[in-house]
Enzyme design. Sequence first.
Site, PDB file in Angstrom:
ATOM      1  N   TRP A 190     -48.057 -11.339 -20.242  1.00  5.52           N
ATOM      2  CA  TRP A 190     -46.873 -11.720 -19.118  1.00  5.52           C
ATOM      3  C   TRP A 190     -47.145 -10.916 -17.636  1.00  5.52           C
ATOM      4  O   TRP A 190     -47.474  -9.955 -17.526  1.00  5.52           O
ATOM      5  CB  TRP A 190     -45.882 -11.285 -19.746  1.00  5.52           C
ATOM      6  CG  TRP A 190     -44.404 -11.467 -19.001  1.00  5.52           C
ATOM      7  CD1 TRP A 190     -44.064 -12.645 -18.537  1.00  5.52           C
ATOM      8  CD2 TRP A 190     -43.277 -10.481 -18.827  1.00  5.52           C
ATOM      9  NE1 TRP A 190     -42.913 -12.463 -17.874  1.00  5.52           N
ATOM     10  CE2 TRP A 190     -42.257 -11.272 -18.205  1.00  5.52           C
ATOM     11  CE3 TRP A 190     -43.147  -9.091 -19.234  1.00  5.52           C
ATOM     12  CZ2 TRP A 190     -41.024 -10.500 -17.743  1.00  5.52           C
ATOM     13  CZ3 TRP A 190     -41.904  -8.467 -19.129  1.00  5.52           C
ATOM     14  CH2 TRP A 190     -41.049  -9.358 -17.950  1.00  5.52           C
ATOM     15  N   ASP A 271     -44.110  -5.435 -27.504  1.00  3.05           N
ATOM     16  CA  ASP A 271     -43.016  -6.009 -26.832  1.00  3.05           C
ATOM     17  C   ASP A 271     -42.537  -7.383 -27.742  1.00  3.05           C
ATOM     18  O   ASP A 271     -43.440  -8.016 -27.941  1.00  3.05           O
ATOM     19  CB  ASP A 271     -43.774  -6.719 -25.690  1.00  3.05           C
ATOM     20  CG  ASP A 271     -42.869  -7.352 -24.604  1.00  3.05           C
ATOM     21  OD1 ASP A 271     -41.744  -7.496 -25.096  1.00  3.05           O
ATOM     22  OD2 ASP A 271     -43.282  -7.983 -23.574  1.00  3.05           O
ATOM     23  N   LYS A 307     -34.490 -14.793 -25.313  1.00  4.90           N
ATOM     24  CA  LYS A 307     -34.721 -16.227 -25.897  1.00  4.90           C
ATOM     25  C   LYS A 307     -34.117 -16.403 -27.283  1.00  4.90           C
ATOM     26  O   LYS A 307     -33.657 -17.486 -27.522  1.00  4.90           O
ATOM     27  CB  LYS A 307     -36.425 -16.142 -25.953  1.00  4.90           C
ATOM     28  CG  LYS A 307     -37.033 -15.585 -25.272  1.00  4.90           C
ATOM     29  CD  LYS A 307     -37.194 -16.537 -23.841  1.00  4.90           C
ATOM     30  CE  LYS A 307     -37.410 -15.472 -22.719  1.00  4.90           C
ATOM     31  NZ  LYS A 307     -38.593 -15.603 -22.042  1.00  4.90           N
TER      32      LYS A 307
HETATM   33  N1  PGU Z   1     -41.830  -9.825 -22.384  1.00  2.00           N
HETATM   34  C1  PGU Z   1     -42.437 -10.979 -22.446  1.00  2.00           C
HETATM   35  C2  PGU Z   1     -43.723 -11.194 -23.277  1.00  2.00           C
HETATM   36  C3  PGU Z   1     -41.753 -12.014 -21.806  1.00  2.00           C
HETATM   37  O1  PGU Z   1     -42.282 -13.214 -21.945  1.00  2.00           O
HETATM   38  C4  PGU Z   1     -40.426 -11.886 -21.420  1.00  2.00           C
HETATM   39  C5  PGU Z   1     -39.858 -12.960 -20.396  1.00  2.00           C
HETATM   40  C6  PGU Z   1     -39.945 -10.780 -21.170  1.00  2.00           C
HETATM   41  C7  PGU Z   1     -40.456  -9.505 -21.800  1.00  2.00           C
HETATM   42  C8  PGU Z   1     -38.740 -10.299 -20.578  1.00  2.00           C
HETATM   43  O2  PGU Z   1     -37.705 -10.910 -20.792  1.00  2.00           O
HETATM   44  P1  PGU Z   1     -36.231 -10.512 -20.527  1.00  2.00           P
HETATM   45  O3  PGU Z   1     -35.597 -11.624 -19.763  1.00  2.00           O
HETATM   46  O4  PGU Z   1     -36.316  -9.261 -19.829  1.00  2.00           O
HETATM   47  O5  PGU Z   1     -35.510  -9.963 -21.858  1.00  2.00           O
HETATM   48  N2  PGU Z   1     -40.870 -14.055 -20.021  1.00  2.00           N
HETATM   49  C9  PGU Z   1     -40.315 -15.211 -19.631  1.00  2.00           C
HETATM   50  C10 PGU Z   1     -39.056 -15.216 -18.764  1.00  2.00           C
HETATM   51  C11 PGU Z   1     -39.103 -15.309 -17.325  1.00  2.00           C
HETATM   52  C12 PGU Z   1     -39.712 -13.908 -16.582  1.00  2.00           C
HETATM   53  O6  PGU Z   1     -40.788 -14.007 -16.363  1.00  2.00           O
HETATM   54  O7  PGU Z   1     -38.860 -12.946 -16.831  1.00  2.00           O
HETATM   55  C13 PGU Z   1     -41.427 -16.197 -18.845  1.00  2.00           C
HETATM   56  O8  PGU Z   1     -41.272 -16.966 -18.527  1.00  2.00           O
HETATM   57  O9  PGU Z   1     -42.718 -15.695 -19.165  1.00  2.00           O
END
Ligand code: PGU
Length: 461
Positions: A190, A271, A307
């Site tokens: 990510w 995570d 999510k």
């Molecule tokens: N860890 C991972 C692996 C993730 O994909 C995301 C969110 C998070 C943590 C953090 O999410 P929180 O909203 O703070 O609970 N990834 C999504 C959402 C958009 C972003 O980048 O924040 C994504 O599209 O990759």
Amino acid sequence: MRTQFPPSSAHGSPSPTDRRLSALVRHLGVGDHSASSMESQDPNPAISPSATAAFSGDSVFANIVQAPEDPILGVTVAYNKDPSPVKLNLGVGAYRTEEGKPLVLNVVRRAEQLIINDQSRVKEYLPITGMADFNKLSAKLIFGTDSPAIQENRIATVQCLSGTGSLRVGAEFLVKHYHNRTIYIPQPTWGNHPKVFTMAGLSVKSYRYYDPATRGLNFQGLLEDLGSAPSGAIVLLHACAHNPTGVDPTTEQWEHIRQLVRSKGLLPFFDSAYQGFASGSLDTDAQSVRMFVADGGECLAAQSYAKNMGLYGERVGALSIVCRTADVATRVESQLKLVIRPMYSNPPIHGASIVATIFKDRDMYTEWTIELKAMADRIISMRQQLFDALRARGTPGDWSHIVKQIGMFTFTGLNTEQVASMTKEYHIYMTSDGRISMAGLSSRTVPHLADAIHAAVTRVA
Ligand code: PGU
């Protein structure tokens, strides 16, 4: 203090546009009275906008350069600017319905009604560590209801600002209290991971994870890289539904990883942003974490309810630190409070109240699991539909990874130029690494995406 409408221009004196808008506001008699009297009756000319024009030098921030948009959230910014009626946002990992609309779970609406109707609820500050019930229930969700570590009070859990905040608090804690400041993150991962950890003061290194040739796990590379990491280093592991690749280790591979991590004395930091989204089962998706906790060793886990409960903007999550003894966990928690207090003092109430309300009511909990499974199933059906649509078009290449990958995303294998052409010609928005959020697709939009992929693959090298 008076309100000012419209706001004055950057250097204090109203611009011609501002003046025209002010005149219009006065003419229409809208806005509050202070707005209409803004220029004529200023009681304190010394601090009036025009007086500040005397300091007509450049802004003290004049040398600041324009920052680029975020690689993921910036995709939505670009999408919002596009007037095309066929535009499609497959960038951000956010669930959409078959109609392409954001979804508030029915069970969340029910919980919110109960919360609103409960007159005993107040708006006082939560403790620094957040809502006690929420923390206990969050630990049960990820570690399992009968986890010995929970029964032995060996886990310090604190409510944090969703997954990102939990990762950040964990990283800040490690920088202050752990002897090794290097964290190994998967390649790729990510996009925010390296930034969160670097900003906290950790040094970020990567381990091989994805093999573009097989579009699967580079298990050998992973073992080699973690095998040569210095003893004590921190290792970030995606608990399930790896973002962006959709590739997870099998149970046997996880067991192998666990043995390696433990034998080398590495510190695992999980995570868990997609529990329930990978398989549709909350327990199945927590297996990796539970394997590591079952061996009695220590680890960290960051949980997000963005999510799996659709609580994206409520910013609700938790950080747990599993320790060897209850005594250590108590001291760890006391130090987590010192990390949190100067950052944001204490977390917000609403999201954690929703989660705790759902967890405490058997009927609501069941409804949640059913709604969660329905979201996971819709994503899985989108995979099949996209795969079928590409096959029907005879799109060159093996697209079986679309149905094999797990979770919210498909890592398509499309390159940056192909992605750019899909955005330009088909108004399809996705991250430049070729990741698409399957949750943003619907039966109606699959043909459009398949046409775009077909064109990109056949026309752009
Ligand atoms: N860890 C991972 C692996 C993730 O994909 C995301 C969110 C998070 C943590 C953090 O999410 P929180 O909203 O703070 O609970 N990834 C999504 C959402 C958009 C972003 O980048 O924040 C994504 O599209 O990759």
